[in-house]
Motif scaffolding. Sequence first.
Motif, PDB file in Angstrom:
ATOM      1  N   ALA A   9       0.822  -1.211   0.000  1.00  0.00           N
ATOM      2  CA  ALA A   9       0.000   0.000   0.000  1.00  0.00           C
ATOM      3  C   ALA A   9       0.856   1.260   0.000  1.00  0.00           C
ATOM      4  O   ALA A   9       0.475   2.269  -0.600  1.00  0.00           O
ATOM      5  CB  ALA A   9      -0.939  -0.001   1.202  1.00  0.00           C
ATOM      6  N   THR A  10       2.013   1.218   0.643  1.00  0.00           N
ATOM      7  CA  THR A  10       2.865   2.400   0.740  1.00  0.00           C
ATOM      8  C   THR A  10       4.068   2.341  -0.197  1.00  0.00           C
ATOM      9  O   THR A  10       4.913   3.227  -0.175  1.00  0.00           O
ATOM     10  CB  THR A  10       3.368   2.573   2.190  1.00  0.00           C
ATOM     11  N   ALA A  11       4.152   1.310  -1.029  1.00  0.00           N
ATOM     12  CA  ALA A  11       5.297   1.132  -1.922  1.00  0.00           C
ATOM     13  C   ALA A  11       5.287   2.158  -3.053  1.00  0.00           C
ATOM     14  O   ALA A  11       4.261   2.750  -3.371  1.00  0.00           O
ATOM     15  CB  ALA A  11       5.270  -0.277  -2.514  1.00  0.00           C
ATOM     16  N   ALA A  12       6.438   2.339  -3.658  1.00  0.00           N
ATOM     17  CA  ALA A  12       6.582   3.231  -4.808  1.00  0.00           C
ATOM     18  C   ALA A  12       6.268   2.445  -6.081  1.00  0.00           C
ATOM     19  O   ALA A  12       7.143   1.826  -6.678  1.00  0.00           O
ATOM     20  CB  ALA A  12       7.997   3.798  -4.863  1.00  0.00           C
ATOM     21  N   TRP A  13       5.007   2.432  -6.468  1.00  0.00           N
ATOM     22  CA  TRP A  13       4.566   1.728  -7.668  1.00  0.00           C
ATOM     23  C   TRP A  13       5.016   2.505  -8.894  1.00  0.00           C
ATOM     24  O   TRP A  13       5.044   3.722  -8.901  1.00  0.00           O
ATOM     25  CB  TRP A  13       3.049   1.594  -7.673  1.00  0.00           C
ATOM     26  N   ARG A  14       5.361   1.783  -9.955  1.00  0.00           N
ATOM     27  CA  ARG A  14       5.710   2.439 -11.212  1.00  0.00           C
ATOM     28  C   ARG A  14       5.039   1.690 -12.358  1.00  0.00           C
ATOM     29  O   ARG A  14       4.833   0.485 -12.284  1.00  0.00           O
ATOM     30  CB  ARG A  14       7.214   2.502 -11.423  1.00  0.00           C
ATOM     31  N   LYS A  15       4.699   2.426 -13.393  1.00  0.00           N
ATOM     32  CA  LYS A  15       4.073   1.799 -14.558  1.00  0.00           C
ATOM     33  C   LYS A  15       5.117   1.008 -15.323  1.00  0.00           C
ATOM     34  O   LYS A  15       6.253   1.440 -15.482  1.00  0.00           O
ATOM     35  CB  LYS A  15       3.462   2.842 -15.485  1.00  0.00           C
ATOM     36  N   SER A  16       4.708  -0.128 -15.790  1.00  0.00           N
ATOM     37  CA  SER A  16       5.572  -0.944 -16.625  1.00  0.00           C
ATOM     38  C   SER A  16       5.888  -0.192 -17.912  1.00  0.00           C
ATOM     39  O   SER A  16       5.021   0.459 -18.494  1.00  0.00           O
ATOM     40  CB  SER A  16       4.872  -2.263 -16.957  1.00  0.00           C
ATOM     41  N   SER A  17       7.125  -0.294 -18.362  1.00  0.00           N
ATOM     42  CA  SER A  17       7.511   0.361 -19.613  1.00  0.00           C
ATOM     43  C   SER A  17       6.822  -0.277 -20.812  1.00  0.00           C
ATOM     44  O   SER A  17       6.794   0.287 -21.893  1.00  0.00           O
ATOM     45  CB  SER A  17       9.031   0.320 -19.792  1.00  0.00           C
ATOM     46  N   TYR A  18       6.235  -1.457 -20.634  1.00  0.00           N
ATOM     47  CA  TYR A  18       5.523  -2.139 -21.712  1.00  0.00           C
ATOM     48  C   TYR A  18       4.029  -1.881 -21.669  1.00  0.00           C
ATOM     49  O   TYR A  18       3.285  -2.416 -22.467  1.00  0.00           O
ATOM     50  CB  TYR A  18       5.807  -3.646 -21.683  1.00  0.00           C
ATOM     51  N   SER A  19       3.572  -1.060 -20.726  1.00  0.00           N
ATOM     52  CA  SER A  19       2.162  -0.696 -20.691  1.00  0.00           C
ATOM     53  C   SER A  19       1.875   0.278 -21.822  1.00  0.00           C
ATOM     54  O   SER A  19       2.770   0.939 -22.339  1.00  0.00           O
ATOM     55  CB  SER A  19       1.799  -0.061 -19.350  1.00  0.00           C
ATOM     56  N   ASN A  20       0.615   0.408 -22.145  1.00  0.00           N
ATOM     57  CA  ASN A  20       0.217   1.197 -23.301  1.00  0.00           C
ATOM     58  C   ASN A  20      -0.075   2.643 -22.935  1.00  0.00           C
ATOM     59  O   ASN A  20      -1.145   3.162 -23.204  1.00  0.00           O
ATOM     60  CB  ASN A  20      -1.003   0.530 -23.953  1.00  0.00           C
ATOM     61  N   GLY A  21       0.850   3.318 -22.283  1.00  0.00           N
ATOM     62  CA  GLY A  21       0.717   4.746 -21.966  1.00  0.00           C
ATOM     63  C   GLY A  21      -0.524   5.072 -21.177  1.00  0.00           C
ATOM     64  O   GLY A  21      -0.843   4.438 -20.200  1.00  0.00           O
ATOM     65  N   ASP A  22      -1.255   6.085 -21.635  1.00  0.00           N
ATOM     66  CA  ASP A  22      -2.464   6.537 -20.946  1.00  0.00           C
ATOM     67  C   ASP A  22      -3.732   5.959 -21.556  1.00  0.00           C
ATOM     68  O   ASP A  22      -4.826   6.415 -21.264  1.00  0.00           O
ATOM     69  CB  ASP A  22      -2.538   8.067 -20.980  1.00  0.00           C
TER      70      ASP A  22
END
Length: 71
Positions: A9-22
């Motif tokens: 819950a408190t972690a620094a989540w980041r978007k995968s570089s392979y995700s499709n942007g917005d």
Amino acid sequence: MQQIPEAYATAAWRKSSYSNGDVGECLEVVGGMPVVPVRDSKVRGGAILAFGPGPWSGFVTAVKDGRLSAG
């Protein structure tokens, strides 16, 4: 319903570089843990999948190699 562990819950989540942007097809991951937690960026309070390092590495390699399809 199971509660989300505090570390996630408190972690620094980041978007995968392979995700499709917005466009909405986004995964978020957390690094530096004994497992790799993954969640849907649109449902941040929803389910979290946790992969061991080996299976996660295999998944990432398959994505990079184009062996997985969305449809």
